[in-house]
Design a protein around this motif. Structure first.
Motif, short mmCIF file in Angstrom:
data_model
loop_
_atom_site.label_atom_id
_atom_site.label_comp_id
_atom_site.label_asym_id
_atom_site.label_seq_id
_atom_site.Cartn_x
_atom_site.Cartn_y
_atom_site.Cartn_z
N THR A 790 0.80 -1.23 0.00
CA THR A 790 0.00 0.00 0.00
C THR A 790 0.83 1.27 0.00
OG1 THR A 790 -0.09 0.18 2.42
CG2 THR A 790 -1.73 -1.23 1.36
N LYS A 791 2.14 1.16 0.27
CA LYS A 791 3.04 2.31 0.37
C LYS A 791 2.67 3.26 1.51
CE LYS A 791 4.02 2.22 -4.60
NZ LYS A 791 4.03 3.00 -5.85
N ARG A 792 1.87 2.78 2.45
CA ARG A 792 1.48 3.61 3.59
C ARG A 792 2.62 3.67 4.60
NH1 ARG A 792 -3.84 4.66 4.68
NH2 ARG A 792 -3.59 4.27 6.90
N LEU A 793 2.90 4.87 5.05
CA LEU A 793 4.02 5.12 5.96
C LEU A 793 3.53 5.37 7.38
CD1 LEU A 793 6.35 7.54 3.98
CD2 LEU A 793 6.93 5.26 4.75
N ASP A 794 4.01 4.59 8.33
CA ASP A 794 3.88 4.95 9.74
C ASP A 794 5.00 4.25 10.49
OD1 ASP A 794 3.14 2.32 10.16
OD2 ASP A 794 1.01 2.76 10.35
N GLU A 795 5.06 4.45 11.80
CA GLU A 795 6.18 3.95 12.59
C GLU A 795 6.27 2.42 12.56
OE1 GLU A 795 3.87 6.23 13.42
OE2 GLU A 795 4.41 7.24 15.28
N LYS A 796 5.15 1.74 12.29
CA LYS A 796 5.15 0.29 12.39
C LYS A 796 5.99 -0.38 11.29
CE LYS A 796 2.81 -0.08 16.15
NZ LYS A 796 1.61 -0.86 16.34
N ILE A 797 6.30 0.35 10.21
CA ILE A 797 7.19 -0.26 9.21
C ILE A 797 8.62 -0.34 9.76
CG2 ILE A 797 5.74 0.58 7.33
CD1 ILE A 797 8.03 2.50 6.61
N ASP A 798 9.01 0.62 10.60
CA ASP A 798 10.31 0.54 11.26
C ASP A 798 10.32 -0.56 12.31
OD1 ASP A 798 11.39 2.58 9.79
OD2 ASP A 798 11.29 4.10 11.37
N VAL A 799 9.20 -0.73 13.01
CA VAL A 799 9.11 -1.80 14.01
C VAL A 799 9.29 -3.16 13.34
CG1 VAL A 799 7.62 -2.93 15.71
CG2 VAL A 799 7.64 -0.43 15.54
N TYR A 800 8.66 -3.33 12.17
CA TYR A 800 8.82 -4.59 11.42
C TYR A 800 10.29 -4.83 11.08
CZ TYR A 800 8.20 -8.18 7.84
OH TYR A 800 8.27 -9.34 7.12
N SER A 801 10.93 -3.80 10.53
CA SER A 801 12.33 -3.95 10.12
C SER A 801 13.22 -4.26 11.32
CB SER A 801 12.81 -2.67 9.43
OG SER A 801 12.02 -2.36 8.31
N PHE A 802 12.96 -3.60 12.45
CA PHE A 802 13.76 -3.87 13.65
C PHE A 802 13.50 -5.30 14.13
CE2 PHE A 802 14.59 -3.81 18.25
CZ PHE A 802 15.92 -3.42 18.21
N GLY A 803 12.28 -5.79 13.97
CA GLY A 803 11.99 -7.18 14.33
C GLY A 803 12.86 -8.14 13.54
N VAL A 804 13.10 -7.84 12.26
CA VAL A 804 13.99 -8.68 11.46
C VAL A 804 15.41 -8.66 12.04
CG1 VAL A 804 14.97 -9.05 9.16
CG2 VAL A 804 12.60 -8.31 9.38
N VAL A 805 15.86 -7.48 12.48
CA VAL A 805 17.19 -7.38 13.10
C VAL A 805 17.26 -8.26 14.35
CG1 VAL A 805 18.82 -5.82 14.23
CG2 VAL A 805 17.61 -5.08 12.17
N LEU A 806 16.19 -8.25 15.16
CA LEU A 806 16.17 -9.11 16.35
C LEU A 806 16.27 -10.58 15.96
CD1 LEU A 806 13.44 -7.41 18.58
CD2 LEU A 806 15.92 -7.20 18.77
N LEU A 807 15.61 -10.96 14.87
CA LEU A 807 15.68 -12.34 14.41
C LEU A 807 17.08 -12.67 13.90
CD1 LEU A 807 12.25 -12.57 12.56
CD2 LEU A 807 12.83 -13.49 14.81
N GLU A 808 17.74 -11.71 13.27
CA GLU A 808 19.13 -11.91 12.85
C GLU A 808 20.03 -12.14 14.06
OE1 GLU A 808 20.75 -9.33 9.50
OE2 GLU A 808 18.98 -8.21 10.08
N LEU A 809 19.83 -11.33 15.09
CA LEU A 809 20.68 -11.43 16.28
C LEU A 809 20.51 -12.76 16.99
CD1 LEU A 809 20.16 -7.82 17.66
CD2 LEU A 809 22.33 -8.78 16.90
N THR A 810 19.30 -13.29 16.99
CA THR A 810 19.04 -14.54 17.73
C THR A 810 19.34 -15.78 16.92
OG1 THR A 810 16.70 -14.31 17.11
CG2 THR A 810 17.33 -13.56 19.32
N THR A 811 19.12 -15.72 15.60
CA THR A 811 19.30 -16.92 14.77
C THR A 811 20.64 -16.94 14.05
OG1 THR A 811 18.31 -15.97 12.76
CG2 THR A 811 16.81 -17.00 14.37
N GLY A 812 21.23 -15.76 13.83
CA GLY A 812 22.44 -15.67 13.03
C GLY A 812 22.19 -15.79 11.55
N LYS A 813 20.92 -15.90 11.14
CA LYS A 813 20.58 -16.08 9.73
C LYS A 813 20.53 -14.75 9.00
CE LYS A 813 17.78 -20.29 10.32
NZ LYS A 813 18.56 -21.16 9.41
#
Length: 901
Positions: A790-813
């Motif tokens: 939808t190209k809609r912008l709000d803070e939750k798109i950053d939250v999603y991206s940071f969630g991926v970083v958390l998954l990288e940190l825990t899984t190493g993937k």
């Protein structure tokens, strides 16, 4: 607050509401960085009806002195740092209270039953706390209640109270992740005023009460991520339904024909269940349908031919079923289609021009029986990010039009019958990271243009008929720092493997090429020279190289003189500082040499610049456009840069100054010794692998072969979260970064994390609601699903991206490496849904018993942050609270262990 002074009437102070110009009736200080505790004297304002202190930094226990605010109607203490239990006598709050909002704090224990004695309550928000006890069934006696929100609390296992079925005025019930068990009470079918019901992410079992589909007012029904079984109710009279999501359950049976009555239905998600049978043709006639998710079921037969004809269909996801026949011709009829995900079926036919729209972002038809050529009309899909058509029967050449798609990130055409040569011009693939055209009949030479793809991470051209030598330019241009996988095996390549590839890092990249040779005999390839030839080469080649260097040096000196004579006249540099600095623009400009190059980003190259004799350095991002910007664009750029230069936070990389000319912009940042997080997680080299970095990077401590331990990773997570929290909750207007990823999290010498690269940042004002971006920005694997749809912008798109970083940190993937069809976020979500042990997903290199609980918690938080639904994601303030809590738990555990020892 500067206007809160004696020279201004207090009724004119910002945040103060008055009646008649003299009587204070409201205090509204939401999102104003208020700190400390609430003063008890606040209830001296005897006529106070509104107290809104939400989204601040207020601490303490629940303020019981508010019992004395006898006229209070609305109390908002949400998004603060309150702790402890709610008092048992909370019913002493004034009976006039209608709105009680304490979301997003750290309250624990039980929700006291006495709360149900506040009969005037209309809205009750208790979500996103740490309540770990029970919630009282007595809340069902709040007969005036219209909105009840208990979501995101770690309650003890509890049934959904049938007493809630007495809330006849209830319009909004949100109980996501409340640890609910048992069945949905049949009494809920009495909630005739209900508009929104959300019971997502619990352990509810049993069948869906058929009466829910008879509620005339119901618009949104979310029951996904539970354990519901049985079929869909066959009689559907809830004709106002707009969104229906019962995915990720154990539902069976067929889709009832009555679903065609839902003329207002926009979202229908039935995926990851055990539905079977055919799709009712009436689904194709729903006039409002935008998103259809049927994947991971047992559907069969043909897809309704009218799908897309009567509605503005945006998302069509039917993978992992047994569908046959062709994709509906009308899918892209209205031009709004953004995703076609249909892999793992028995579909056939050709890729139709009518299905390719300008808005198409995701096209995955892998593992089917599609045939024919890739149509040249693919050029219409100018926003296409992902094109996967692996394991079909496509034939013909790769069309040149495909190489013009500048947004393309992942291209997988492996396992087809494509032939001809690879396109020779690939310069438009500026975003491409994954290119897999293996297992085809491609012939001809490897184009040197492959090296012009700046962000290529995976290149697989194995099992073709490619011939000739590996171009020298390929090794000179391709970014070896980015490259994760290179596979040129099973072709007809010949000659010597280029020196840059002739090492163990590429040991499996050149197998089964009979005429390739290797100086170092990697991959079981024969040596390139006999001892006699080697002797000649060792004598002649160095001499030739020295001669060429002499010629190049002479030519360089002559041209440098010309450049220095004319270049300074052409480029006038201007320095604009944002911090106190002790260097000039000349120092910065003179450092822009290849020897100082330390990285390449999406918007330009990054250099290390020494600024004095003490060894101090800065980082310089060079943004070059080769032409003078229009005045309006120039002004906009400088305004945004100046704004970013005002940011002050320990976890935000300092923008020290901007050095600009007519053709170039240099952004000067503080230097981060340990560079980016992604290099530590994904680009560590084995000790026997040679460095592909330049001289400066070779000297950096990234050359150490160290695995980041868990305490360091958790420290990085806390720091990065704090930086994002500052952007979302402390900046006014709010800043949305839009490109949060591990390569934009930089680390100083002590591994303190700082958010960097605001080239994609957008400033938005919350009061105006979500903004819409003109084009997708960000990095694949980190992009929130609703953003690319939808190209809609709000803070939750950053939250999603940071969630991926958390998954990288825990899984190493790596964020893009789940499997062929799942990125890391989707893989993690599936891992949880299929109830695999979370410990199996954790990084084996750092998994220690004492850290397991923390790692599991952070993994779960990463999954929560990457929820498909933005409303289901926490805020960054909540993320910070949880990470800090777990960090303190670690400190406490270590202290306790030391004391016990």
């Amino acid at each position: 607050m500067s206007s809160w002074n004696s020279t201004t009437p207090f009724c004119q102070w910002p945040g103060i509401n008055c009646t008649g110009g003299v009587t204070v009736t409201g205090i509204s200080l939401n999102s104003q960085n208020v700190e400390g505790e609430i003063p008890s004297s606040i209830c001296d304002l005897k006529n106070l009806t509104l107290l809104d202190l939400g989204n601040n930094n207020i601490i303490g226990n629940f303020p019981t002195f508010l019992y004395n605010c006898t006229m209070l109607q609305k109390l908002d203490l949400s998004q603060n740092y309150f702790v402890g239990k709610l008092p048992d006598d909370i019913n002493k709050l004034p009976p006039t209270l209608q709105y009680l909002i304490i979301s997003g704090n750290n309250f624990t224990g039980d929700i006291p039953p006495s709360l149900a004695q506040l009969k005037g309550l209309i809205n009750l928000y208790l979500d996103s706390n740490l309540f770990n006890g029970t919630f009282p069934s007595e809340l069902g006696h709040l007969i005036n209640l219209e909105e009840l929100v208990l979501a995101y609390n770690p309650f003890a296992r509890n049934n959904l109270p049938k007493e809630f079925g007495k809330l006849m005025n209830l319009k909004f019930l949100w109980m996501t992740e409340c640890n609910l068990i048992g069945e949905i009470p049949k009494e809920f079918t009495n909630l005739t005023s209900l508009v929104h019901l959300d019971l997502v992410g619990n352990n509810l079992e049993g069948e869906i009460p058929s009466g829910l589909f008879l509620l005339k007012s119901l618009k949104k029904l979310y029951l996904y991520k539970n354990r519901l079984f049985g079929g869909m109710p066959t009689s559907i009279e809830a004709l106002n339904l707009v969104e229906l999501d019962v995915s990720q359950n154990n539902l069976t049976g067929i889709i009832p024909d009555d679903i065609g009555k839902l003329r207002k239905l926009e979202i229908l998600n039935l995926f990851q269940n055990q539905f079977h049978g055919i799709i009712p043709p009436s689904i194709g006639q729903l006039p409002s349908l935008k998103r259809l998710g049927l994947f991971m079921n047992q559907f069969r037969g043909s897809l309704p031919s009218e799908l897309g004809l009567h509605s503005k269909l945006e998302s069509f996801e039917v993978s992992d079923n047994a569908f046959i026949g062709q994709l509906p011709e009308n899918l892209g009829y209205n031009g709004d289609l953004s995703s076609i995900v249909a892999f793992n079926n028995n579909l056939n036919g050709t890729i139709s021009t009518s299905q390719l729209t300008a808005n198409l972002i995701w096209l995955d038809i892998s593992n089917n029986k599609f045939s024919g050529p890739i149509p040249s009309s693919i050029a219409k899909c100018e926003n296409l990010l992902v094109f996967k058509a692996s394991n079909n029967q496509l034939w013909g050449k790769i069309p040149m039009e495909l190489t013009a798609l500048s947004s393309l990130y992942s291209l997988r055409l492996d396992g087809n019958q494509l032939s001809g040569e690879l396109p020779s011009s690939l310069s438009s693939w500026e975003s491409l990271a994954i290119l897999n055209i293996s297992k085809n009949n491609l012939s001809g030479p490897l184009p040197a243009a492959l090296g012009s793809i700046p962000h290529l991470q995976i290149l697989d051209l194995s099992q073709n008929k490619l011939s000739g030598q590996i171009p020298y330019k390929l090794t000179q241009q391709i970014s070896l720092q980015n490259l994760i996988t290179l596979n040129l095996s099973s072709n007809n390549l010949k000659g010597k493997i280029p020196r840059e590839f002739d090492n163990k890092a590429f040991n499996l990249s050149f197998l089964n090429n009979a005429n390739l040779c290797s100086d170092k005999q990697i991959s079981r390839l024969p040596p390139c020279f006999t001892s006699h030839h080697r002797y000649l080469v060792e004598i002649l080649v160095p001499g030739a190289i020295i001669f060429l260097i002499f010629l190049c040096f002479t030519f360089f000196k002559i041209n440098m003189g010309r450049h220095e004579t004319h270049g300074s006249e052409q480029q006038a540099w201007e320095l604009k500082p944002f911090h106190r600095i002790e260097f000039t623009e000349a120092v910065i400009v003179s450092s822009l040499t290849n020897n100082n190059l330390i990285g390449t980003g999406g918007s330009g190259k990054v250099y290390m610049a020494p600024v004095n004799d003490l060894g101090n350095k800065v980082a310089v991002k060079r943004i070059w456009n080769g032409r003078k910007l229009e005045d309006a664009l120039e002004k906009q750029f400088l305004t945004e840069v100046e704004f970013l230069g005002t940011l002050r936070h320990a976890n935000i990389v300092k923008l020290l100054c901007c050095v600009s000319s007519a053709q170039e912009k240099l952004l000067v940042y503080e230097y981060m010794e340990n560079q980016s997080l992604d290099k530590w997680l994904h680009k560590r080299r084995r000790a026997n692998e040679p460095s592909s970095m330049n001289s400066e990077a070779s000297r950096s401590n990234l050359e150490l072969y160290i695995v980041l331990d868990w305490p360091t990773r958790l420290k990085i997570a806390v720091g990065a979260a704090n930086g994002l929290c500052y952007l979302h909750h402390a900046c006014c207007p709010v800043i949305i970064h839009r490109d949060v990823k591990s390569s934009n999290i930089l680390l100083d010498s002590e591994f303190n994390a700082k958010i960097a690269d605001f080239g994609l940042a957008k400033v938005t004002i919350k009061a105006k609601g979500p903004h819409t971006a003109s084009a997708i920005a960000g990095s694949f694997g980190y992009i929130a699903p609703e953003y690319w749809r939808t190209k809609r912008l709000d803070e939750k798109i950053d939250v999603y991206s940071f969630g991926v970083v958390l998954l990288e940190l825990t899984t190493g993937k790596h964020p893009c490496k789940g499997n062929d069809h799942l990125n890391l976020a989707d893989w993690s979500w599936k891992h949880c849904c299929e109830e695999h042990p979370i410990t199996d997903a954790l990084d084996e290199e750092i998994k220690e018993p004492r850290f397991i609980e923390q790692m599991v918690n952070v993994f779960k938080l990463g999954v929560m942050c990457t929820s498909q639904t933005p409303n289901s994601r926490p805020t960054m303030k909540q993320v910070v609270q949880l990470l800090i809590k777990w960090s303190h738990d670690e400190d406490h555990d270590q202290t306790q262990t030391t004391n016990e020892a």
